[in-house]
Motif scaffolding. Structure first.
Motif, PDB file in Angstrom:
ATOM      1  N   VAL A 288       9.930 103.656  43.987  1.00  0.00           N
ATOM      2  CA  VAL A 288       9.708 103.445  42.554  1.00  0.00           C
ATOM      3  C   VAL A 288       8.762 102.268  42.333  1.00  0.00           C
ATOM      4  O   VAL A 288       7.824 102.334  41.533  1.00  0.00           O
ATOM      5  CB  VAL A 288      11.052 103.203  41.835  1.00  0.00           C
ATOM      6  N   ARG A 289       8.989 101.180  43.092  1.00  0.00           N
ATOM      7  CA  ARG A 289       8.115 100.003  42.962  1.00  0.00           C
ATOM      8  C   ARG A 289       6.686 100.352  43.363  1.00  0.00           C
ATOM      9  O   ARG A 289       5.723  99.942  42.695  1.00  0.00           O
ATOM     10  CB  ARG A 289       8.637  98.864  43.846  1.00  0.00           C
ATOM     11  N   ILE A 290       6.546 101.124  44.441  1.00  0.00           N
ATOM     12  CA  ILE A 290       5.203 101.470  44.930  1.00  0.00           C
ATOM     13  C   ILE A 290       4.464 102.319  43.906  1.00  0.00           C
ATOM     14  O   ILE A 290       3.286 102.078  43.611  1.00  0.00           O
ATOM     15  CB  ILE A 290       5.303 102.181  46.288  1.00  0.00           C
ATOM     16  N   GLN A 291       5.144 103.318  43.328  1.00  0.00           N
ATOM     17  CA  GLN A 291       4.435 104.194  42.390  1.00  0.00           C
ATOM     18  C   GLN A 291       4.082 103.456  41.091  1.00  0.00           C
ATOM     19  O   GLN A 291       3.030 103.730  40.477  1.00  0.00           O
ATOM     20  CB  GLN A 291       5.249 105.451  42.110  1.00  0.00           C
ATOM     21  N   ARG A 292       4.922 102.476  40.693  1.00  0.00           N
ATOM     22  CA  ARG A 292       4.585 101.684  39.510  1.00  0.00           C
ATOM     23  C   ARG A 292       3.415 100.745  39.797  1.00  0.00           C
ATOM     24  O   ARG A 292       2.523 100.579  38.956  1.00  0.00           O
ATOM     25  CB  ARG A 292       5.813 100.885  39.056  1.00  0.00           C
ATOM     26  N   GLN A 293       3.428 100.121  40.980  1.00  0.00           N
ATOM     27  CA  GLN A 293       2.326  99.229  41.342  1.00  0.00           C
ATOM     28  C   GLN A 293       1.020 100.003  41.489  1.00  0.00           C
ATOM     29  O   GLN A 293      -0.053  99.515  41.117  1.00  0.00           O
ATOM     30  CB  GLN A 293       2.667  98.499  42.646  1.00  0.00           C
ATOM     31  N   ARG A 294       1.117 101.231  42.028  1.00  0.00           N
ATOM     32  CA  ARG A 294      -0.082 102.050  42.183  1.00  0.00           C
ATOM     33  C   ARG A 294      -0.683 102.390  40.822  1.00  0.00           C
ATOM     34  O   ARG A 294      -1.915 102.349  40.635  1.00  0.00           O
ATOM     35  CB  ARG A 294       0.259 103.334  42.935  1.00  0.00           C
ATOM     36  N   ALA A 295       0.198 102.720  39.861  1.00  0.00           N
ATOM     37  CA  ALA A 295      -0.281 103.050  38.514  1.00  0.00           C
ATOM     38  C   ALA A 295      -0.980 101.854  37.876  1.00  0.00           C
ATOM     39  O   ALA A 295      -2.021 101.999  37.218  1.00  0.00           O
ATOM     40  CB  ALA A 295       0.894 103.503  37.644  1.00  0.00           C
ATOM     41  N   VAL A 296      -0.439 100.656  38.083  1.00  0.00           N
ATOM     42  CA  VAL A 296      -1.062  99.443  37.518  1.00  0.00           C
ATOM     43  C   VAL A 296      -2.394  99.165  38.198  1.00  0.00           C
ATOM     44  O   VAL A 296      -3.392  98.832  37.537  1.00  0.00           O
ATOM     45  CB  VAL A 296      -0.105  98.241  37.652  1.00  0.00           C
ATOM     46  N   LEU A 297      -2.438  99.327  39.525  1.00  0.00           N
ATOM     47  CA  LEU A 297      -3.680  99.061  40.261  1.00  0.00           C
ATOM     48  C   LEU A 297      -4.793 100.025  39.859  1.00  0.00           C
ATOM     49  O   LEU A 297      -5.959  99.642  39.782  1.00  0.00           O
ATOM     50  CB  LEU A 297      -3.433  99.152  41.767  1.00  0.00           C
ATOM     51  N   TYR A 298      -4.420 101.297  39.610  1.00  0.00           N
ATOM     52  CA  TYR A 298      -5.429 102.261  39.174  1.00  0.00           C
ATOM     53  C   TYR A 298      -6.023 101.881  37.818  1.00  0.00           C
ATOM     54  O   TYR A 298      -7.136 102.291  37.481  1.00  0.00           O
ATOM     55  CB  TYR A 298      -4.819 103.667  39.092  1.00  0.00           C
ATOM     56  N   GLN A 299      -5.262 101.108  37.023  1.00  0.00           N
ATOM     57  CA  GLN A 299      -5.795 100.628  35.747  1.00  0.00           C
ATOM     58  C   GLN A 299      -6.653  99.384  35.930  1.00  0.00           C
ATOM     59  O   GLN A 299      -7.692  99.241  35.287  1.00  0.00           O
ATOM     60  CB  GLN A 299      -4.654 100.310  34.789  1.00  0.00           C
ATOM     61  N   ARG A 300      -6.228  98.473  36.811  1.00  0.00           N
ATOM     62  CA  ARG A 300      -6.904  97.185  36.944  1.00  0.00           C
ATOM     63  C   ARG A 300      -8.204  97.292  37.752  1.00  0.00           C
ATOM     64  O   ARG A 300      -9.238  96.758  37.358  1.00  0.00           O
ATOM     65  CB  ARG A 300      -5.980  96.173  37.633  1.00  0.00           C
ATOM     66  N   LEU A 301      -8.138  97.953  38.915  1.00  0.00           N
ATOM     67  CA  LEU A 301      -9.292  98.009  39.814  1.00  0.00           C
ATOM     68  C   LEU A 301     -10.301  99.045  39.335  1.00  0.00           C
ATOM     69  O   LEU A 301      -9.969  99.952  38.566  1.00  0.00           O
ATOM     70  CB  LEU A 301      -8.834  98.353  41.232  1.00  0.00           C
ATOM     71  N   LYS A 302     -11.524  98.937  39.825  1.00  0.00           N
ATOM     72  CA  LYS A 302     -12.534  99.959  39.547  1.00  0.00           C
ATOM     73  C   LYS A 302     -12.276 101.155  40.463  1.00  0.00           C
ATOM     74  O   LYS A 302     -12.236 101.013  41.685  1.00  0.00           O
ATOM     75  CB  LYS A 302     -13.934  99.402  39.787  1.00  0.00           C
ATOM     76  N   VAL A 303     -12.113 102.322  39.858  1.00  0.00           N
ATOM     77  CA  VAL A 303     -11.777 103.533  40.614  1.00  0.00           C
ATOM     78  C   VAL A 303     -13.021 104.409  40.701  1.00  0.00           C
ATOM     79  O   VAL A 303     -13.617 104.742  39.667  1.00  0.00           O
ATOM     80  CB  VAL A 303     -10.634 104.300  39.930  1.00  0.00           C
ATOM     81  N   PRO A 304     -13.447 104.809  41.920  1.00  0.00           N
ATOM     82  CA  PRO A 304     -14.653 105.636  42.049  1.00  0.00           C
ATOM     83  C   PRO A 304     -14.463 107.019  41.430  1.00  0.00           C
ATOM     84  O   PRO A 304     -13.324 107.481  41.279  1.00  0.00           O
ATOM     85  CB  PRO A 304     -14.861 105.726  43.563  1.00  0.00           C
ATOM     86  N   PRO A 305     -15.559 107.682  41.063  1.00  0.00           N
ATOM     87  CA  PRO A 305     -15.458 108.976  40.371  1.00  0.00           C
ATOM     88  C   PRO A 305     -14.696 110.042  41.144  1.00  0.00           C
ATOM     89  O   PRO A 305     -13.987 110.852  40.545  1.00  0.00           O
ATOM     90  CB  PRO A 305     -16.932 109.381  40.192  1.00  0.00           C
TER      91      PRO A 305
END
Length: 259
Positions: A52-69
């Motif tokens: 649960v912690r990993i999937q929440r952190q992943r969701a936050v990181l996908y918002q914060r970091l630049k995600v390639p197309p």
């Protein structure tokens, strides 16, 4: 002059409320070993499981970091109405279950022994399995490909949209792998494909193929647009405050220069 005599005003004594013997007062004690405390929302203090912690952190990181197309395109899924139309069509071509297949094999064997007519297998069925669907795309046999948006790790299907574009095979990105899995009697499925449909459903399939080509295959914005770069609320407030302070300072400078 003689001082005035102070006369005390008679105070009204409020009659003490008599305790009701039927309903005696029992104040609660919330100390150790006392009454049960009222329920509180303790979700903030819960030690959540690791996944649960990993999937929440992943969701936050996908918002914060630049995600390639190539990764960001998996966030552009079909909307609810379009997905319902697609799954309504695919529900007609669900593959047979293990029990149904076993029964069909038994009937085929019995028919072969008695010389009767064996039951026919459904011609058009939904194909699933990453390797199988990849082969169908490479051979241009797939008419429509559905890719799940939440495959983990994403590298399993990250290259598939590019392959579909190259082979001119219509594809769509849908929510989610559990729904695709339920379609083919599995827990999850990363990708499913349709190779053919009955004549009655051919017009519906053509509409979906046209939608897929417009929304995914020929969508240049989907290939070029980066994702992420969204800061948190505290950072946004800090940047807004800094921008306002800089604007006030600039206005003071212009006022002092008489501009």
């Amino acid at each position: 002059m003689a001082p005035k005599k102070q006369t005390k005003k008679p105070t009204k004594t409020s009659a003490a409320k008599k305790a009701d013997p039927l309903f005696p007062s029992r104040p609660r004690s919330f100390g150790i070993g006392g009454a049960i405390r009222p329920t509180r929302d303790l979700s903030r203090f819960v030690r959540w499981p690791r996944y649960v912690r990993i999937q929440r952190q992943r969701a936050v990181l996908y918002q914060r970091l630049k995600v390639p197309p190539s990764v960001n395109q998996f966030t552009k899924t079909l909307n609810k109405n379009e997905a319902m139309t697609v799954f309504t069509l695919l529900n007609k071509y669900r593959p047979e279950t293990a029990a149904a297949k076993k029964q069909r094999i038994k009937e085929t064997a019995a028919a072969a022994a008695s010389g009767g007519k064996a039951p026919e297998r459904a011609v058009n069925q939904v194909k699933f399995g990453l390797k199988h669907v990849t082969t169908l795309v490479e051979e241009k046999k797939a008419q429509l490909v559905l890719i799940a948006c939440d495959v983990d790790p994403l590298e399993l299907v990250m290259w598939l949209p590019a392959l579909c574009r190259k082979m001119q095979v219509p594809f769509m990105i849908v929510k989610d792998k559990a729904r695709l899995g339920a379609l083919v009697h599995q827990k999850t499925a990363a990708v499913v494909a349709l190779t053919a449909v009955d004549k009655a459903d051919q017009a519906q399939l053509d509409l979906l193929k046209k939608l897929a080509m417009e929304k995914y295959n020929n969508n240049v914005e989907l290939v070029r647009k980066w994702g992420g770069g969204i800061m948190g609320l505290k950072t946004q407030a800090k940047l807004d405050k800094r921008a306002k302070a800089m604007a006030i300072e600039e206005a003071k400078k212009k006022a002092s220069l008489g501009l």
